[in-house]
Write a protein that holds these residues in place. Structure first.
Motif, PDB file in Angstrom:
ATOM      1  N   LYS A 212       0.784  -1.254   0.057  1.00 11.82           N
ATOM      2  CA  LYS A 212       0.024  -0.007   0.062  1.00 11.82           C
ATOM      3  C   LYS A 212       0.927   1.248   0.047  1.00 11.82           C
ATOM      4  O   LYS A 212       0.701   2.345  -0.780  1.00 11.82           O
ATOM      5  N   ALA A 213       2.004   1.208   0.709  1.00  9.74           N
ATOM      6  CA  ALA A 213       2.924   2.432   1.129  1.00  9.74           C
ATOM      7  C   ALA A 213       3.439   2.912  -0.435  1.00  9.74           C
ATOM      8  O   ALA A 213       3.419   3.959  -0.860  1.00  9.74           O
ATOM      9  N   ARG A 214       3.864   1.774  -1.172  1.00 11.90           N
ATOM     10  CA  ARG A 214       4.348   2.009  -2.421  1.00 11.90           C
ATOM     11  C   ARG A 214       3.372   2.642  -3.552  1.00 11.90           C
ATOM     12  O   ARG A 214       3.931   3.544  -4.317  1.00 11.90           O
ATOM     13  N   ARG A 215       2.233   1.937  -3.460  1.00 14.00           N
ATOM     14  CA  ARG A 215       1.212   2.520  -4.389  1.00 14.00           C
ATOM     15  C   ARG A 215       0.704   3.853  -4.101  1.00 14.00           C
ATOM     16  O   ARG A 215       0.769   4.561  -5.071  1.00 14.00           O
ATOM     17  N   GLN A 216       0.739   4.275  -2.867  1.00  9.07           N
ATOM     18  CA  GLN A 216       0.347   5.699  -2.326  1.00  9.07           C
ATOM     19  C   GLN A 216       1.597   6.653  -2.755  1.00  9.07           C
ATOM     20  O   GLN A 216       1.174   7.762  -3.205  1.00  9.07           O
ATOM     21  N   ARG A 217       2.657   6.244  -2.603  1.00 13.03           N
ATOM     22  CA  ARG A 217       3.971   7.081  -2.846  1.00 13.03           C
ATOM     23  C   ARG A 217       3.882   7.225  -4.419  1.00 13.03           C
ATOM     24  O   ARG A 217       4.040   8.410  -5.021  1.00 13.03           O
ATOM     25  N   TRP A 218       3.566   6.169  -5.142  1.00 17.57           N
ATOM     26  CA  TRP A 218       3.817   6.345  -6.584  1.00 17.57           C
ATOM     27  C   TRP A 218       2.720   7.348  -7.153  1.00 17.57           C
ATOM     28  O   TRP A 218       2.770   8.378  -8.010  1.00 17.57           O
ATOM     29  N   ALA A 219       1.278   7.175  -6.734  1.00 14.09           N
ATOM     30  CA  ALA A 219       0.276   7.798  -6.889  1.00 14.09           C
ATOM     31  C   ALA A 219       0.553   9.517  -6.535  1.00 14.09           C
ATOM     32  O   ALA A 219       0.118  10.333  -7.419  1.00 14.09           O
ATOM     33  N   ARG A 220       1.145   9.667  -5.614  1.00 11.40           N
ATOM     34  CA  ARG A 220       1.473  11.210  -5.283  1.00 11.40           C
ATOM     35  C   ARG A 220       2.382  11.885  -6.052  1.00 11.40           C
ATOM     36  O   ARG A 220       2.322  12.857  -6.531  1.00 11.40           O
ATOM     37  N   VAL A 221       3.625  11.059  -6.454  1.00 14.17           N
ATOM     38  CA  VAL A 221       4.681  11.805  -7.211  1.00 14.17           C
ATOM     39  C   VAL A 221       4.325  11.807  -8.581  1.00 14.17           C
ATOM     40  O   VAL A 221       4.255  12.859  -9.407  1.00 14.17           O
ATOM     41  N   MET A 222       3.573  10.741  -9.023  1.00 14.84           N
ATOM     42  CA  MET A 222       2.787  10.598 -10.384  1.00 14.84           C
ATOM     43  C   MET A 222       2.041  11.912 -10.770  1.00 14.84           C
ATOM     44  O   MET A 222       2.003  12.537 -11.489  1.00 14.84           O
ATOM     45  N   HIS A 223       0.966  11.816  -9.873  1.00 13.01           N
ATOM     46  CA  HIS A 223       0.075  13.256  -9.901  1.00 13.01           C
ATOM     47  C   HIS A 223       0.615  14.470 -10.033  1.00 13.01           C
ATOM     48  O   HIS A 223       0.303  15.247 -10.569  1.00 13.01           O
ATOM     49  N   ARG A 224       1.725  14.620  -8.888  1.00 14.88           N
ATOM     50  CA  ARG A 224       2.412  15.868  -8.903  1.00 14.88           C
ATOM     51  C   ARG A 224       3.370  16.194 -10.351  1.00 14.88           C
ATOM     52  O   ARG A 224       2.953  17.359 -10.801  1.00 14.88           O
ATOM     53  N   GLU A 225       3.852  15.467 -10.753  1.00 13.32           N
ATOM     54  CA  GLU A 225       4.541  15.633 -11.972  1.00 13.32           C
ATOM     55  C   GLU A 225       3.808  15.684 -13.164  1.00 13.32           C
ATOM     56  O   GLU A 225       4.323  16.439 -14.062  1.00 13.32           O
ATOM     57  N   TYR A 226       2.852  14.900 -13.357  1.00 12.56           N
ATOM     58  CA  TYR A 226       1.757  14.884 -14.394  1.00 12.56           C
ATOM     59  C   TYR A 226       1.376  16.406 -14.466  1.00 12.56           C
ATOM     60  O   TYR A 226       1.173  16.887 -15.448  1.00 12.56           O
ATOM     61  N   ALA A 227       0.901  16.846 -13.371  1.00 11.87           N
ATOM     62  CA  ALA A 227       0.148  18.290 -13.230  1.00 11.87           C
ATOM     63  C   ALA A 227       1.211  19.243 -13.697  1.00 11.87           C
ATOM     64  O   ALA A 227       0.627  20.149 -14.380  1.00 11.87           O
ATOM     65  N   ALA A 228       2.333  19.152 -13.310  1.00 15.83           N
ATOM     66  CA  ALA A 228       3.576  19.976 -13.543  1.00 15.83           C
ATOM     67  C   ALA A 228       3.610  20.132 -14.921  1.00 15.83           C
ATOM     68  O   ALA A 228       3.817  21.285 -15.698  1.00 15.83           O
ATOM     69  N   LEU A 229       3.637  18.891 -15.515  1.00 15.15           N
ATOM     70  CA  LEU A 229       4.082  19.076 -17.088  1.00 15.15           C
ATOM     71  C   LEU A 229       2.553  19.697 -17.676  1.00 15.15           C
ATOM     72  O   LEU A 229       3.011  20.223 -18.754  1.00 15.15           O
ATOM     73  N   ARG A 230       1.457  19.240 -17.309  1.00 15.79           N
ATOM     74  CA  ARG A 230       0.517  20.010 -17.951  1.00 15.79           C
ATOM     75  C   ARG A 230       0.480  21.253 -17.959  1.00 15.79           C
ATOM     76  O   ARG A 230       0.027  22.066 -18.906  1.00 15.79           O
ATOM     77  N   ARG A 231       0.893  21.924 -16.777  1.00 14.82           N
ATOM     78  CA  ARG A 231       0.755  23.386 -16.508  1.00 14.82           C
ATOM     79  C   ARG A 231       1.865  24.111 -17.564  1.00 14.82           C
ATOM     80  O   ARG A 231       1.728  24.932 -18.198  1.00 14.82           O
ATOM     81  N   GLN A 232       3.079  23.281 -17.576  1.00 14.24           N
ATOM     82  CA  GLN A 232       4.174  23.868 -18.591  1.00 14.24           C
ATOM     83  C   GLN A 232       3.681  23.950 -19.764  1.00 14.24           C
ATOM     84  O   GLN A 232       3.975  24.912 -20.616  1.00 14.24           O
ATOM     85  N   VAL A 233       3.048  22.736 -20.389  1.00 12.09           N
ATOM     86  CA  VAL A 233       2.666  22.633 -21.722  1.00 12.09           C
ATOM     87  C   VAL A 233       1.467  23.709 -22.082  1.00 12.09           C
ATOM     88  O   VAL A 233       1.496  24.322 -23.186  1.00 12.09           O
ATOM     89  N   ALA A 234       0.584  23.869 -21.136  1.00 11.31           N
ATOM     90  CA  ALA A 234      -0.585  24.814 -21.284  1.00 11.31           C
ATOM     91  C   ALA A 234       0.185  26.510 -21.215  1.00 11.31           C
ATOM     92  O   ALA A 234      -0.202  27.203 -22.025  1.00 11.31           O
ATOM     93  N   ALA A 235       1.383  26.550 -20.573  1.00  7.23           N
ATOM     94  CA  ALA A 235       1.893  27.889 -20.574  1.00  7.23           C
ATOM     95  C   ALA A 235       2.951  28.000 -21.954  1.00  7.23           C
ATOM     96  O   ALA A 235       3.485  29.052 -21.861  1.00  7.23           O
ATOM     97  N   ASP A 236       2.981  26.807 -22.499  1.00  5.04           N
ATOM     98  CA  ASP A 236       3.914  27.073 -23.519  1.00  5.04           C
ATOM     99  C   ASP A 236       5.366  27.138 -23.295  1.00  5.04           C
ATOM    100  O   ASP A 236       6.013  27.942 -23.981  1.00  5.04           O
TER     101      ASP A 236
END
Length: 253
Positions: A212-236
């Motif tokens: 459970k701890a590994r899945r939660q950590r993956w989800a947390r990091v994945m969500h954070r970095e995916y959101a960061a990439l989307r913001r960068q792409v949206a801002a060109d």
């Protein structure tokens, strides 16, 4: 009238000692029967990995996948053993008139097995076959628009991964990805990464992880970095990862 039995009277009697002994003795047999296929598969993989790596395959690696020579010696050895198991278990099918050769099989296997290094027991177990085309291939897809209407859409692809255990690849793009290791583009690694993601169902950026701890950590990091990439792409803004990774969690993975 007969008396109604009480709850205590309805309680089952203890098992006979001989019956208990019988079931205890039977458990190892049942366990061995359940585990026989995985154990046999691991034994076959161990035997394959102990065989010498063919000299012709070494030549193909030198000529077609030059990045392997730059890897540490221990990882090169591990990669070759992974490749031997991969090539012994996974069938290749030529499509569109393409005749599959050892050069094709080894070139694909070397790139795909990079994703298995330092992961104990990982062997693309759900992968059933690899389909190779002589060039980019065309697929027809149904697309639902904003009004709920379905449209047929034709796409030209270099590769694709299916949850049913197939990977489809364009051979010229396989060669290009292997020959140029530093351009950030590799169709084999891309599609086989989807296979890893699909090991626990549909591709969604959440690969099979135990604990459970590994899945939660993956989800947390994945969500954070995916959101960061989307913001960068949206801002060109310039991005390290290809902007295509912002289209869906599975592509980001």
């Amino acid at each position: 009238a007969a008396a109604v039995p009480t709850c205590c009277q309805l309680t089952a009697q203890p098992h006979h000692p001989l019956a208990t002994l019988f079931f205890v003795a039977l458990m190892p047999v049942l366990l061995a029967w359940v585990l026989r296929e995985p154990l046999l598969a691991r034994w076959r993989q161990w035997r394959v990995g102990r065989q010498p790596f063919p000299a012709e395959w070494r030549r193909i690696l030198r000529e077609r996948v030059p990045c392997v020579a730059a890897m540490p010696a221990d990882l090169q050895l591990q990669l070759k053993k992974r490749m031997q198991v991969f090539l012994a278990e996974k069938p290749f099918i030529g499509c569109g008139g393409l005749a599959v050769t050892d050069e094709m099989r080894v070139t694909v296997a070397a790139q795909a097995c990079l994703l298995l290094l330092n992961q104990r027991g990982a062997h693309f177990e759900d992968l059933r076959q690899i389909l190779l085309y002589p060039g980019p291939f065309v697929v027809d897809r149904a697309r639902i628009d904003a009004m709920g209407l379905q449209h047929e859409q034709r796409q030209v692809l270099q590769g694709e991964s299916w949850q049913q255990g197939q990977v489809i690849l364009s051979w010229p793009d396989v060669l290009e990805g292997a020959a140029v290791p530093n351009d950030g583009r590799n169709v084999v690694i891309h599609e086989f990464a989807h296979q890893r993601d699909q090991e626990n169902g549909r591709a969604n950026g959440a690969p099979l992880l135990f604990g459970k701890a590994r899945r939660q950590r993956w989800a947390r990091v994945m969500h954070r970095e995916y959101a960061a990439l989307r913001r960068q792409v949206a801002a060109d803004e310039p991005t390290l990862l290809d902007p295509y990774g912002a289209t869906a969690p599975a592509e980001f993975f």
